[in-house]
Design a protein around this motif. Structure first.
Motif, PDB file in Angstrom:
ATOM      1  N   ALA A  92       0.642  -1.353  -0.254  1.00  8.42           N
ATOM      2  CA  ALA A  92      -0.139  -0.221   0.493  1.00  8.42           C
ATOM      3  C   ALA A  92       1.027   1.252  -0.018  1.00  8.42           C
ATOM      4  O   ALA A  92       0.920   1.912  -0.738  1.00  8.42           O
ATOM      5  CB  ALA A  92      -0.620  -0.147   0.833  1.00  8.42           C
ATOM      6  N   ASP A  93       1.859   1.061   0.934  1.00 10.96           N
ATOM      7  CA  ASP A  93       3.106   2.206   0.686  1.00 10.96           C
ATOM      8  C   ASP A  93       3.416   2.679  -0.200  1.00 10.96           C
ATOM      9  O   ASP A  93       3.673   3.921  -1.017  1.00 10.96           O
ATOM     10  CB  ASP A  93       4.036   2.558   1.696  1.00 10.96           C
ATOM     11  CG  ASP A  93       3.204   2.499   3.283  1.00 10.96           C
ATOM     12  OD1 ASP A  93       2.495   2.989   3.035  1.00 10.96           O
ATOM     13  OD2 ASP A  93       4.218   2.181   4.452  1.00 10.96           O
ATOM     14  N   ASP A  94       4.334   1.562  -0.746  1.00 14.42           N
ATOM     15  CA  ASP A  94       4.639   1.474  -2.428  1.00 14.42           C
ATOM     16  C   ASP A  94       3.925   2.147  -3.610  1.00 14.42           C
ATOM     17  O   ASP A  94       4.103   2.820  -4.761  1.00 14.42           O
ATOM     18  CB  ASP A  94       5.091  -0.139  -3.227  1.00 14.42           C
ATOM     19  CG  ASP A  94       6.385  -0.397  -2.065  1.00 14.42           C
ATOM     20  OD1 ASP A  94       7.128   0.357  -1.202  1.00 14.42           O
ATOM     21  OD2 ASP A  94       6.449  -1.012  -2.568  1.00 14.42           O
ATOM     22  N   MET A  95       1.993   1.711  -3.161  1.00 13.06           N
ATOM     23  CA  MET A  95       1.029   2.123  -4.412  1.00 13.06           C
ATOM     24  C   MET A  95       1.476   4.269  -4.177  1.00 13.06           C
ATOM     25  O   MET A  95       1.429   4.328  -4.691  1.00 13.06           O
ATOM     26  CB  MET A  95      -0.200   1.498  -4.211  1.00 13.06           C
ATOM     27  CG  MET A  95       0.146  -0.139  -4.205  1.00 13.06           C
ATOM     28  SD  MET A  95      -0.945  -1.504  -4.228  1.00 13.06           S
ATOM     29  CE  MET A  95      -2.429   0.839  -5.204  1.00 13.06           C
ATOM     30  N   LEU A  96       1.170   4.667  -3.193  1.00 13.30           N
ATOM     31  CA  LEU A  96       0.907   6.113  -2.529  1.00 13.30           C
ATOM     32  C   LEU A  96       2.012   6.045  -2.607  1.00 13.30           C
ATOM     33  O   LEU A  96       1.721   7.789  -3.742  1.00 13.30           O
ATOM     34  CB  LEU A  96       0.923   6.013  -0.633  1.00 13.30           C
ATOM     35  CG  LEU A  96      -0.674   5.496  -0.660  1.00 13.30           C
ATOM     36  CD1 LEU A  96      -0.661   5.226   0.875  1.00 13.30           C
ATOM     37  CD2 LEU A  96      -1.153   6.344  -0.686  1.00 13.30           C
ATOM     38  N   GLU A  97       3.672   5.781  -3.085  1.00  9.41           N
ATOM     39  CA  GLU A  97       4.668   6.565  -3.626  1.00  9.41           C
ATOM     40  C   GLU A  97       4.284   6.679  -4.967  1.00  9.41           C
ATOM     41  O   GLU A  97       5.169   7.803  -5.347  1.00  9.41           O
ATOM     42  CB  GLU A  97       5.301   5.831  -2.734  1.00  9.41           C
ATOM     43  CG  GLU A  97       6.661   6.120  -3.058  1.00  9.41           C
ATOM     44  CD  GLU A  97       7.555   7.815  -2.358  1.00  9.41           C
ATOM     45  OE1 GLU A  97       6.678   7.779  -1.041  1.00  9.41           O
ATOM     46  OE2 GLU A  97       8.208   8.341  -1.798  1.00  9.41           O
ATOM     47  N   THR A  98       4.140   5.540  -5.523  1.00 11.03           N
ATOM     48  CA  THR A  98       4.142   5.473  -7.039  1.00 11.03           C
ATOM     49  C   THR A  98       3.410   6.457  -7.407  1.00 11.03           C
ATOM     50  O   THR A  98       3.656   7.203  -8.908  1.00 11.03           O
ATOM     51  CB  THR A  98       4.309   3.511  -7.421  1.00 11.03           C
ATOM     52  OG1 THR A  98       4.360   3.031  -6.300  1.00 11.03           O
ATOM     53  CG2 THR A  98       3.953   4.325  -8.494  1.00 11.03           C
ATOM     54  N   MET A  99       1.550   6.276  -6.243  1.00 12.68           N
ATOM     55  CA  MET A  99       1.153   7.310  -7.071  1.00 12.68           C
ATOM     56  C   MET A  99       1.361   8.182  -6.995  1.00 12.68           C
ATOM     57  O   MET A  99       0.848   9.912  -8.398  1.00 12.68           O
ATOM     58  CB  MET A  99      -0.264   6.776  -6.008  1.00 12.68           C
ATOM     59  CG  MET A  99      -1.630   7.514  -6.668  1.00 12.68           C
ATOM     60  SD  MET A  99      -3.614   7.653  -5.586  1.00 12.68           S
ATOM     61  CE  MET A  99      -2.190   8.835  -4.659  1.00 12.68           C
ATOM     62  N   TYR A 100       2.158   9.650  -5.749  1.00  9.01           N
ATOM     63  CA  TYR A 100       2.284  10.786  -5.650  1.00  9.01           C
ATOM     64  C   TYR A 100       2.981  11.279  -6.880  1.00  9.01           C
ATOM     65  O   TYR A 100       3.069  11.875  -7.771  1.00  9.01           O
ATOM     66  CB  TYR A 100       2.682  10.525  -4.372  1.00  9.01           C
ATOM     67  CG  TYR A 100       2.000  10.808  -3.122  1.00  9.01           C
ATOM     68  CD1 TYR A 100       0.711  11.174  -3.662  1.00  9.01           C
ATOM     69  CD2 TYR A 100       1.748  10.015  -2.219  1.00  9.01           C
ATOM     70  CE1 TYR A 100       0.015  11.530  -2.041  1.00  9.01           C
ATOM     71  CE2 TYR A 100       0.897   9.944  -1.199  1.00  9.01           C
ATOM     72  CZ  TYR A 100      -0.099  10.723  -1.375  1.00  9.01           C
ATOM     73  OH  TYR A 100      -1.010  10.231   0.042  1.00  9.01           O
ATOM     74  N   ASP A 101       3.994   9.989  -6.619  1.00 14.45           N
ATOM     75  CA  ASP A 101       5.187  10.327  -7.914  1.00 14.45           C
ATOM     76  C   ASP A 101       5.086  10.498  -9.094  1.00 14.45           C
ATOM     77  O   ASP A 101       5.099  11.359  -9.955  1.00 14.45           O
ATOM     78  CB  ASP A 101       6.628   8.907  -8.240  1.00 14.45           C
ATOM     79  CG  ASP A 101       7.091   9.429  -9.027  1.00 14.45           C
ATOM     80  OD1 ASP A 101       8.453  10.760  -8.726  1.00 14.45           O
ATOM     81  OD2 ASP A 101       7.648   8.487 -10.065  1.00 14.45           O
ATOM     82  N   ALA A 102       3.822  10.090  -9.888  1.00 15.05           N
ATOM     83  CA  ALA A 102       2.788  10.056 -11.332  1.00 15.05           C
ATOM     84  C   ALA A 102       2.626  11.112 -11.696  1.00 15.05           C
ATOM     85  O   ALA A 102       3.398  12.359 -12.909  1.00 15.05           O
ATOM     86  CB  ALA A 102       2.184   8.901 -10.902  1.00 15.05           C
TER      87      ALA A 102
END
Ligand code: NI
Length: 177
Positions: free
Chosen positions: A32-42
């Motif tokens: 979930a944290d990796d997904m959030l990080e990936t989403m914020y980066d996008a």
């Protein structure tokens, strides 16, 4: 936290039906944290696990504006338990279909039951952008993309364009001999 590569159209992984999460544990929290990080980066406002290649029924959403503190939300095994009769139209995009936007009509309100990141059963009555975003991300869990809600003509054009882009991304073949 790790920024993961996004799965991009026309990768067939996007058409997979994701499996229910069976254990809400540390590994799932890390995802979930990796997904959030990936989403914020996008950057984006919503992301389903399948978009980073994990066929699990989990999605993350953060609808806070740039001038507001982050408000990450994690939805595990979400289910729509009620749809409102009224419809609303929103111009949607998708991190797996970069730089393409189209108007999609969906129920304006939905009630969604899910587990939060602590494994607690919750329910939310969503409206506005949250309702749209939840429905868009929950579609991903069933291998459905927002372009499935537009005309076949438009969809075929988008898919064709992304197939060509994918071909162009292939490294040139080395000459042998
Ligand atoms: Ni999407």
């Amino acid at each position: 936290m790790t920024i993961k590569p996004l799965v991009i159209l026309p990768d067939p992984v996007l058409r997979q039906v994701s499996k229910p999460v069976e254990r809400v544990d540390g590994a799932l929290g890390k995802l979930a944290d990796d997904m959030l990080e990936t989403m914020y980066d996008a950057p984006g406002i919503g992301l389903a696990a399948i978009q980073v290649g994990e066929p699990l029924r989990m999605l993350v959403i953060d609808l806070s504006r740039e001038d507001e503190p982050a408000a990450p939300q994690v939805f595990i095994n979400p289910e729509i338990v009620e749809k409102g009769a009224a419809a609303s139209v929103y111009e949607e995009g998708c991190l797996s279909i970069p730089d393409y936007y189209a108007e999609v009509e969906r129920p304006a309100t939905v009630r969604v039951r899910y587990l939060d990141r602590d494994g607690k059963l919750r329910e939310v009555a969503a409206e506005g952008l949250l309702a749209t975003c939840l429905q868009h991300e929950m579609d991903h869990l069933d291998g459905v993309l927002f372009i499935d809600h537009i005309s076949k003509l438009k969809r075929d054009m988008v898919v064709k364009k992304f197939k060509k882009l994918a071909r162009d991304r292939q490294p040139p073949r080395r000459m042998v001999g």
